[in-house]
Design a protein around this motif. Structure first.
Motif, PDB file in Angstrom:
ATOM      1  N   ARG A  63       1.377 -26.893  -5.300  1.00 47.42           N
ATOM      2  CA  ARG A  63      -0.047 -26.579  -5.501  1.00 47.42           C
ATOM      3  C   ARG A  63      -0.596 -27.312  -6.712  1.00 47.42           C
ATOM      4  O   ARG A  63       0.120 -27.593  -7.668  1.00 47.42           O
ATOM      5  N   GLU A  64      -1.898 -27.598  -6.654  1.00 45.68           N
ATOM      6  CA  GLU A  64      -2.610 -28.220  -7.766  1.00 45.68           C
ATOM      7  C   GLU A  64      -3.706 -27.276  -8.228  1.00 45.68           C
ATOM      8  O   GLU A  64      -4.316 -26.579  -7.416  1.00 45.68           O
ATOM      9  N   ARG A  65      -3.939 -27.281  -9.563  1.00 44.50           N
ATOM     10  CA  ARG A  65      -5.003 -26.448 -10.117  1.00 44.50           C
ATOM     11  C   ARG A  65      -5.736 -27.245 -11.183  1.00 44.50           C
ATOM     12  O   ARG A  65      -5.112 -27.837 -12.079  1.00 44.50           O
ATOM     13  N   TRP A 121      -5.470 -31.806 -14.417  1.00 47.04           N
ATOM     14  CA  TRP A 121      -4.952 -30.917 -13.384  1.00 47.04           C
ATOM     15  C   TRP A 121      -3.501 -30.597 -13.693  1.00 47.04           C
ATOM     16  O   TRP A 121      -2.799 -31.402 -14.320  1.00 47.04           O
ATOM     17  N   VAL A 122      -3.017 -29.444 -13.245  1.00 46.88           N
ATOM     18  CA  VAL A 122      -1.603 -29.114 -13.318  1.00 46.88           C
ATOM     19  C   VAL A 122      -1.087 -29.066 -11.881  1.00 46.88           C
ATOM     20  O   VAL A 122      -1.752 -28.542 -10.988  1.00 46.88           O
ATOM     21  N   ILE A 123       0.077 -29.666 -11.670  1.00 51.55           N
ATOM     22  CA  ILE A 123       0.707 -29.684 -10.352  1.00 51.55           C
ATOM     23  C   ILE A 123       2.004 -28.887 -10.443  1.00 51.55           C
ATOM     24  O   ILE A 123       2.892 -29.224 -11.228  1.00 51.55           O
ATOM     25  N   LEU A 175       3.620 -30.598 -13.754  1.00 55.51           N
ATOM     26  CA  LEU A 175       3.096 -31.804 -14.389  1.00 55.51           C
ATOM     27  C   LEU A 175       1.636 -31.590 -14.751  1.00 55.51           C
ATOM     28  O   LEU A 175       0.911 -30.916 -14.015  1.00 55.51           O
ATOM     29  N   VAL A 176       1.201 -32.180 -15.844  1.00 53.65           N
ATOM     30  CA  VAL A 176      -0.221 -32.276 -16.145  1.00 53.65           C
ATOM     31  C   VAL A 176      -0.606 -33.718 -15.859  1.00 53.65           C
ATOM     32  O   VAL A 176       0.060 -34.651 -16.320  1.00 53.65           O
TER      33      VAL A 176
END
Length: 75
Positions: A31-33, A23-25, A10-11
Motif C-alpha cells: 500500500r501507498e499513503r 509518499w510512504v510505501i 520506503l519514503v
C-alpha cells in the motif's frame, strides 16, 4: 527514496516534474499513503529521513524566484 528504520517501508517522492509530494510505501502490504500536500509552490530537491523516521528533511526552491546574471565590464 529512503528506508524507514525498523519498518518494511520506503519514503519516496512522487509526482510530475513541477509537482512532487512525499509518499510512504508499505512493502509488506503493497500500500501507498501520501504524507504531504505541499502544492505546486515549491520545486523539491534531495531529501532524507531522520533516524527515528519522524521527520523528512528536504531541499526546496521557490519557482517564483529570480536569478540574474550581471555581466560587469572589465576595469
Amino acid at each position: 527514496l529512503a528506508f524507514l528504520n525498523g519498518d518494511d517501508a520506503l519514503v519516496v517522492m512522487k509526482g510530475g516534474i513541477s509537482h512532487k509530494e512525499f509518499w510512504v510505501i508499505d512493502l509488506k502490504a503493497g500500500r501507498e499513503r501520501q504524507l504531504t500536500n505541499l502544492g505546486r509552490k515549491f520545486a523539491l530537491g534531495d531529501f532524507d529521513v531522520s533516524a527515528d523516521g519522524r521527520e523528512i528533511i528536504f531541499d526546496r526552491a521557490q519557482e517564483e524566484s529570480d536569478i540574474v546574471l550581471l555581466d560587469l565590464p572589465d576595469r
